[in-house]
Design a protein around this motif. Structure first.
Motif, mmCIF file in Angstrom:
data_model
loop_
_atom_site.group_PDB
_atom_site.id
_atom_site.type_symbol
_atom_site.label_atom_id
_atom_site.label_comp_id
_atom_site.label_asym_id
_atom_site.label_seq_id
_atom_site.Cartn_x
_atom_site.Cartn_y
_atom_site.Cartn_z
ATOM 1 N N GLY A 1 -14.265 5.020 -15.092
ATOM 2 C CA GLY A 1 -15.648 4.573 -14.932
ATOM 3 C C GLY A 1 -15.810 3.587 -13.799
ATOM 4 O O GLY A 1 -16.775 3.649 -13.032
ATOM 5 N N ALA A 2 -14.870 2.667 -13.677
ATOM 6 C CA ALA A 2 -14.936 1.671 -12.602
ATOM 7 C C ALA A 2 -14.828 2.327 -11.229
ATOM 8 O O ALA A 2 -15.384 1.833 -10.254
ATOM 9 C CB ALA A 2 -13.838 0.632 -12.785
ATOM 10 N N LEU A 3 -14.128 3.465 -11.164
ATOM 11 C CA LEU A 3 -14.015 4.198 -9.902
ATOM 12 C C LEU A 3 -15.201 5.147 -9.685
ATOM 13 O O LEU A 3 -15.231 5.895 -8.720
ATOM 14 C CB LEU A 3 -12.703 4.990 -9.872
ATOM 15 C CG LEU A 3 -11.441 4.136 -9.785
ATOM 16 C CD1 LEU A 3 -10.195 4.995 -9.955
ATOM 17 C CD2 LEU A 3 -11.392 3.384 -8.474
ATOM 18 N N MET B 1 0.851 -1.178 0.000
ATOM 19 C CA MET B 1 0.000 0.000 0.000
ATOM 20 C C MET B 1 0.892 1.235 0.000
ATOM 21 O O MET B 1 1.818 1.324 0.796
ATOM 22 C CB MET B 1 -0.893 -0.030 1.234
ATOM 23 C CG MET B 1 -1.827 1.125 1.334
ATOM 24 S SD MET B 1 -3.235 0.945 0.259
ATOM 25 C CE MET B 1 -4.494 0.576 1.425
ATOM 26 N N ILE B 2 0.588 2.178 -0.895
ATOM 27 C CA ILE B 2 1.397 3.397 -0.944
ATOM 28 C C ILE B 2 0.973 4.363 0.156
ATOM 29 O O ILE B 2 -0.162 4.328 0.639
ATOM 30 C CB ILE B 2 1.304 4.113 -2.314
ATOM 31 C CG1 ILE B 2 -0.098 4.694 -2.555
ATOM 32 C CG2 ILE B 2 1.766 3.217 -3.438
ATOM 33 C CD1 ILE B 2 -0.183 5.683 -3.708
ATOM 34 N N THR B 3 1.901 5.212 0.498
ATOM 35 C CA THR B 3 1.609 6.396 1.292
ATOM 36 C C THR B 3 1.837 7.562 0.353
ATOM 37 O O THR B 3 2.924 7.688 -0.229
ATOM 38 C CB THR B 3 2.545 6.507 2.513
ATOM 39 O OG1 THR B 3 2.403 5.337 3.313
ATOM 40 C CG2 THR B 3 2.216 7.732 3.339
ATOM 41 N N ALA B 4 0.820 8.389 0.146
ATOM 42 C CA ALA B 4 0.928 9.518 -0.770
ATOM 43 C C ALA B 4 1.469 10.731 -0.024
ATOM 44 O O ALA B 4 0.921 11.127 1.006
ATOM 45 C CB ALA B 4 -0.423 9.835 -1.393
ATOM 46 N N GLN C 1 -4.607 3.184 -6.153
ATOM 47 C CA GLN C 1 -4.261 3.887 -4.921
ATOM 48 C C GLN C 1 -3.850 5.325 -5.221
ATOM 49 O O GLN C 1 -4.248 6.256 -4.507
ATOM 50 C CB GLN C 1 -3.139 3.145 -4.198
ATOM 51 C CG GLN C 1 -3.543 1.792 -3.675
ATOM 52 C CD GLN C 1 -2.359 1.005 -3.159
ATOM 53 O OE1 GLN C 1 -1.469 1.551 -2.515
ATOM 54 N NE2 GLN C 1 -2.339 -0.287 -3.442
ATOM 55 N N LEU C 2 -3.060 5.516 -6.287
ATOM 56 C CA LEU C 2 -2.667 6.875 -6.663
ATOM 57 C C LEU C 2 -3.886 7.692 -7.096
ATOM 58 O O LEU C 2 -4.027 8.853 -6.703
ATOM 59 C CB LEU C 2 -1.625 6.855 -7.786
ATOM 60 C CG LEU C 2 -1.234 8.246 -8.282
ATOM 61 C CD1 LEU C 2 -0.433 9.004 -7.224
ATOM 62 C CD2 LEU C 2 -0.472 8.156 -9.590
ATOM 63 N N CYS C 3 -4.756 7.095 -7.901
ATOM 64 C CA CYS C 3 -5.965 7.808 -8.344
ATOM 65 C C CYS C 3 -6.785 8.276 -7.149
ATOM 66 O O CYS C 3 -7.269 9.413 -7.122
ATOM 67 C CB CYS C 3 -6.805 6.908 -9.253
ATOM 68 S SG CYS C 3 -6.098 6.586 -10.876
ATOM 69 N N CYS C 4 -6.937 7.418 -6.179
ATOM 70 C CA CYS C 4 -7.688 7.794 -4.975
ATOM 71 C C CYS C 4 -6.976 8.912 -4.215
ATOM 72 O O CYS C 4 -7.623 9.837 -3.709
ATOM 73 C CB CYS C 4 -7.901 6.580 -4.085
ATOM 74 S SG CYS C 4 -9.051 5.385 -4.813
ATOM 75 N N ALA C 5 -5.645 8.857 -4.150
ATOM 76 C CA ALA C 5 -4.889 9.917 -3.475
ATOM 77 C C ALA C 5 -5.056 11.252 -4.207
ATOM 78 O O ALA C 5 -5.202 12.301 -3.564
ATOM 79 C CB ALA C 5 -3.410 9.540 -3.394
ATOM 80 N N VAL C 6 -5.053 11.217 -5.535
ATOM 81 C CA VAL C 6 -5.251 12.451 -6.308
ATOM 82 C C VAL C 6 -6.629 13.034 -6.017
ATOM 83 O O VAL C 6 -6.767 14.237 -5.768
ATOM 84 C CB VAL C 6 -5.051 12.205 -7.820
ATOM 85 C CG1 VAL C 6 -5.551 13.380 -8.645
ATOM 86 C CG2 VAL C 6 -3.589 11.924 -8.131
ATOM 87 N N MET C 7 -7.653 12.205 -6.046
ATOM 88 C CA MET C 7 -9.001 12.714 -5.792
ATOM 89 C C MET C 7 -9.166 13.194 -4.355
ATOM 90 O O MET C 7 -9.827 14.198 -4.107
ATOM 91 C CB MET C 7 -10.056 11.670 -6.143
ATOM 92 C CG MET C 7 -10.264 11.536 -7.623
ATOM 93 S SD MET C 7 -10.710 13.133 -8.381
ATOM 94 C CE MET C 7 -11.182 12.600 -9.998
ATOM 95 N N ALA D 1 -3.268 -5.300 -13.219
ATOM 96 C CA ALA D 1 -4.595 -5.045 -13.773
ATOM 97 C C ALA D 1 -5.592 -5.038 -12.626
ATOM 98 O O ALA D 1 -5.331 -5.587 -11.559
ATOM 99 C CB ALA D 1 -4.950 -6.120 -14.789
ATOM 100 N N GLY D 2 -6.718 -4.435 -12.856
ATOM 101 C CA GLY D 2 -7.750 -4.451 -11.827
ATOM 102 C C GLY D 2 -7.751 -3.197 -10.984
ATOM 103 O O GLY D 2 -6.978 -2.269 -11.210
ATOM 104 N N LEU D 3 -8.620 -3.188 -10.009
ATOM 105 C CA LEU D 3 -8.862 -1.979 -9.222
ATOM 106 C C LEU D 3 -8.241 -2.006 -7.833
ATOM 107 O O LEU D 3 -8.596 -1.210 -6.990
ATOM 108 C CB LEU D 3 -10.374 -1.743 -9.095
ATOM 109 C CG LEU D 3 -11.064 -1.358 -10.393
ATOM 110 C CD1 LEU D 3 -12.563 -1.253 -10.174
ATOM 111 C CD2 LEU D 3 -10.517 -0.042 -10.915
ATOM 112 N N ARG D 4 -7.322 -2.874 -7.559
ATOM 113 C CA ARG D 4 -6.727 -2.938 -6.239
ATOM 114 C C ARG D 4 -5.239 -2.595 -6.237
ATOM 115 O O ARG D 4 -4.578 -2.701 -5.226
ATOM 116 C CB ARG D 4 -6.931 -4.327 -5.645
ATOM 117 C CG ARG D 4 -8.383 -4.703 -5.544
ATOM 118 C CD ARG D 4 -8.632 -5.575 -4.342
ATOM 119 N NE ARG D 4 -9.969 -6.136 -4.317
ATOM 120 C CZ ARG D 4 -11.055 -5.464 -3.974
ATOM 121 N NH1 ARG D 4 -10.995 -4.215 -3.650
ATOM 122 N NH2 ARG D 4 -12.228 -6.063 -3.959
ATOM 123 N N GLY D 5 -4.728 -2.156 -7.363
ATOM 124 C CA GLY D 5 -3.298 -1.944 -7.497
ATOM 125 C C GLY D 5 -2.828 -0.540 -7.168
ATOM 126 O O GLY D 5 -3.577 0.326 -6.708
#
Length: 178
Positions: A152-154, A1-4, A122-128, A114-118
């Motif tokens: 779209g998946a997010l 898991m990243i820390t942003a 995590q970066l996309c969520c940190a940006v938002m 691939a997929g939504l758990r990578g």
């Protein structure tokens, strides 16, 4: 898991080593893997948009930079306004203080999944999360079209600013996500 980690002109001095690693990884990705730019003598990838107006999100895991994003207020000169304005024929070039251009994202090869758990998700969520904390109403920029299903998946509302275009065998689109 990243820390942003949010890095900007005010705190960059606290992240000297991480920022140097980020620029070297960016060079590897955009120069050696994507072939978008010629190699730089110092092995770091910088462009004219790496100014004090830029904010960087560095995704750090196990002490190393594994992903990143650069955000620039669209009220400042940014890549879309200065290089890719021709890709905004639908809505025009974004120039709003509450919108940020999101560019220079990479994920190191051993963290690409691939997929939504990578790592990318995590970066996309940190940006938002950063965008919400800062009062931004949208982020976007030039992206490979294969990212669109990820948005779209997010459950993000991605709005194209123009038509997709092919360049060097890859398809790109200018879009804003909310």
């Amino acid at each position: 898991m990243i820390t942003a980690h949010v890095v900007n002109a005010h705190n960059k001095h606290l992240y000297e080593n991480e920022f140097d690693e980020f620029l070297r990884r960016r060079h590897d990705f955009f120069v050696h893997q994507k072939h978008w730019r010629p190699p730089s003598p110092d092995g770091r990838e910088l462009d004219q948009f790496d100014t004090d107006a830029a904010t960087y999100l560095l995704g750090i895991e196990d002490g190393r930079v594994v992903t990143s994003a650069r955000l620039i207020p669209t009220s400042e000169p940014h890549m879309v306004s200065e290089v890719f304005s021709h890709m905004c024929e639908r809505s025009g070039v974004p120039r709003r203080p509450d919108w940020a251009e999101w560019t220079r994202t990479f994920v190191v090869p051993d963290k690409r999944t691939a997929g939504l758990r990578g790592t990318l998700t995590q970066l996309c969520c940190a940006v938002m999360e950063y965008a919400l904390d800062e009062g931004l109403s949208a982020v976007g920029g030039i992206q490979e079209t294969y990212f669109m299903p990820h948005h779209g998946a997010l459950k993000w509302r991605a709005e194209p600013m123009g038509m997709a275009r092919e360049e060097n065998g890859e398809w790109y689109i200018s879009l804003i996500s909310r």
